[in-house]
Design a protein around this motif. Structure first.
Motif, mmCIF file in Angstrom:
data_model
loop_
_atom_site.group_PDB
_atom_site.id
_atom_site.type_symbol
_atom_site.label_atom_id
_atom_site.label_comp_id
_atom_site.label_asym_id
_atom_site.label_seq_id
_atom_site.Cartn_x
_atom_site.Cartn_y
_atom_site.Cartn_z
ATOM 1 N N VAL A 140 0.837 -1.204 0.000
ATOM 2 C CA VAL A 140 0.000 0.000 0.000
ATOM 3 C C VAL A 140 0.870 1.251 0.000
ATOM 4 O O VAL A 140 0.572 2.238 -0.689
ATOM 5 C CB VAL A 140 -0.955 -0.006 1.212
ATOM 6 N N SER A 141 1.965 1.217 0.750
ATOM 7 C CA SER A 141 2.886 2.354 0.782
ATOM 8 C C SER A 141 3.479 2.624 -0.600
ATOM 9 O O SER A 141 3.591 3.778 -1.032
ATOM 10 C CB SER A 141 4.004 2.085 1.791
ATOM 11 N N ILE A 142 3.852 1.557 -1.309
ATOM 12 C CA ILE A 142 4.367 1.709 -2.670
ATOM 13 C C ILE A 142 3.286 2.296 -3.573
ATOM 14 O O ILE A 142 3.535 3.205 -4.378
ATOM 15 C CB ILE A 142 4.854 0.359 -3.213
ATOM 16 N N GLY A 143 2.043 1.799 -3.431
ATOM 17 C CA GLY A 143 0.945 2.314 -4.239
ATOM 18 C C GLY A 143 0.687 3.787 -3.994
ATOM 19 O O GLY A 143 0.436 4.550 -4.936
ATOM 20 N N ARG A 144 0.729 4.204 -2.754
ATOM 21 C CA ARG A 144 0.520 5.618 -2.435
ATOM 22 C C ARG A 144 1.578 6.489 -3.093
ATOM 23 O O ARG A 144 1.279 7.560 -3.634
ATOM 24 C CB ARG A 144 0.549 5.811 -0.914
ATOM 25 N N ALA A 145 2.828 6.018 -3.065
ATOM 26 C CA ALA A 145 3.904 6.779 -3.702
ATOM 27 C C ALA A 145 3.711 6.840 -5.222
ATOM 28 O O ALA A 145 3.933 7.875 -5.847
ATOM 29 C CB ALA A 145 5.259 6.153 -3.361
ATOM 30 N N LEU A 146 3.279 5.742 -5.831
ATOM 31 C CA LEU A 146 3.084 5.708 -7.279
ATOM 32 C C LEU A 146 1.970 6.645 -7.732
ATOM 33 O O LEU A 146 2.063 7.296 -8.778
ATOM 34 C CB LEU A 146 2.760 4.285 -7.737
ATOM 35 N N LEU A 147 0.899 6.738 -6.939
ATOM 36 C CA LEU A 147 -0.244 7.557 -7.320
ATOM 37 C C LEU A 147 0.051 9.050 -7.230
ATOM 38 O O LEU A 147 -0.725 9.869 -7.728
ATOM 39 C CB LEU A 147 -1.456 7.186 -6.470
ATOM 40 N N ALA A 148 1.169 9.408 -6.621
ATOM 41 C CA ALA A 148 1.593 10.816 -6.615
ATOM 42 C C ALA A 148 2.294 11.202 -7.910
ATOM 43 O O ALA A 148 2.790 12.316 -8.037
ATOM 44 C CB ALA A 148 2.512 11.072 -5.422
ATOM 45 N N ALA A 149 2.326 10.276 -8.884
ATOM 46 C CA ALA A 149 2.930 10.503 -10.206
ATOM 47 C C ALA A 149 4.386 10.954 -10.099
ATOM 48 O O ALA A 149 4.775 11.995 -10.623
ATOM 49 C CB ALA A 149 2.118 11.528 -10.994
#
Length: 370
Positions: A140-149
């Protein structure tokens, strides 16, 4: 391309680091206190060097002479830390949306559904962080970082708090980010197996300085002692292709010009190109093809070098058929008794159970098998 040339002075510590690395996964590797996390803070804009320059993909983030210092929120550096740092009062979906709120309006970010699918967290969207496993929190932490483009993903010891099973759960996701999404990654670790698996380029740190930089085989494939007193096992890198699976025995079989390699585990497909990191301590040599032996991996080669010394053991380098090299750590007594010398034909023997699964990475996935 990432370029770093920075000097930063702090009480009892001085960072004076210079390196250039091509895109892909760049690993900052070394013992605690060597300066890895300080470079992370410089990349993210959380620290400013007394003197230096940082360039990422042709964009200058810091140039002290030109008085350039791009603010944190404009650098587009996604950060993933060891503990995940999720917001405990928000659900998984809300944590992911929080990351998306930092993406610039005009940024071509990764779609929400694509991130959820990549990381396999669709069934967790309503859950709270406290109910997640360590591996799930990191996804989830990786996903949050990815969604910040982000233009760059920085991962600071992301697997350090996880057990071996959870590490094996996360590593394939990082490989997909590196290969399928072509997202530049700076990966910080002192775990040699993780670095061997993920990195295209390794920057080895010690005492605030870069002591070596280059391909994994050149930097962590050599037994370079650190000034902090820490040493790492000498590794060999062998590239091979998956030819068949043996699920009834929980192994896969790789083909290499020097012979077959048996690997524990699963997750590979027929046709996958794989890079295997093998510690010299897990390699034995035989001067004749062995029979009636439990070791399944027997690779043909020829002695290319012997590091002579006065201690009880020496490293023997074997050039395998096909061009790869593998190093064995033997006693000097064994070298003498076997009559090993440069040019002698030998077989390199590797026990499958001695191969660390976290150090086996996919170089190219067989798309047709999907």
């Amino acid at each position: 391309m990432i370029e770093v040339s920075c000097r930063l002075v702090r009480p009892r510590f001085v960072l004076d680091a210079n390196f250039t690395a091509a895109s892909g996964c760049v690993a900052l590797f070394g013992p605690s206190g060597s300066g890895k996390s300080t470079i992370v803070r410089l990349l993210a804009g959380l620290e400013r060097p007394e003197r230096g320059r940082i360039v990422m993909e042709g964009r200058t983030l810091v140039d002290t002479e030109a008085r350039i210092d791009v603010p944190v929120h404009k650098r587009r550096v996604g950060l993933v830390f060891q503990d995940g740092q999720l917001l405990p009062h928000l659900s998984v979906r809300q944590n992911l949306d929080y990351g998306r709120s930092f993406a610039p309006r005009d940024a071509r970010g990764v779609p929400f559904d694509a991130v959820v699918d990549l990381l396999g967290v669709g069934h967790l969207l309503k859950a709270r962080p406290a109910t997640l496993s360590g591996g799930e929190r990191q996804r989830v932490s990786i996903g949050r970082a990815l969604l910040a483009a982000p233009r760059l993903l920085v991962m600071d010891e992301p697997l350090a708090s996880l057990d071996a099973a959870r590490k094996l759960e996360i590593l394939p996701f990082i490989e997909r980010l590196r290969d399928e999404w072509a997202l530049p990654i700076v990966y910080v670790s002192h775990a040699v197996e993780e670095v061997a698996r993920l990195a295209n380029t390794v920057v080895r740190m010690s005492g605030g300085r870069v002591v070596a930089a280059g391909a994994p085989g050149d930097v962590i494939g050599a037994a370079v002692p650190d000034t902090g007193g820490e040493t790492y096992p000498r590794l060999s890198f062998v590239s091979a292709k998956v030819v068949r699976e043996r699920p009834e025995f929980s192994v896969v079989i790789l083909t290499h010009p020097a012979g077959e390699i048996v690997l524990p585990g699963s997750g590979f497909r027929e046709g996958d190109a794989v890079r295997v990191a093998i510690a010299a301590t897990n390699v034995a040599l035989a001067t004749e093809e062995p029979r009636g032996l439990s070791v399944r991996t027997r690779l043909k080669g020829r002695v290319a070098g012997i590091d002579h010394g006065e201690g009880p053991s020496v490293h023997v380098t074997v050039e395998l058929a096909g061009g790869d090299r593998i190093v064995a750590l033997l006693t000097r007594l064994a070298v003498a008794d076997l009559g090993l010398k440069v040019g002698r034909d030998v077989f390199a023997l590797v026990k499958a159970v001695a191969i660390d699964e976290t150090a086996v990475g996919t170089l190219r996935r067989n798309q047709a098998a999907r």
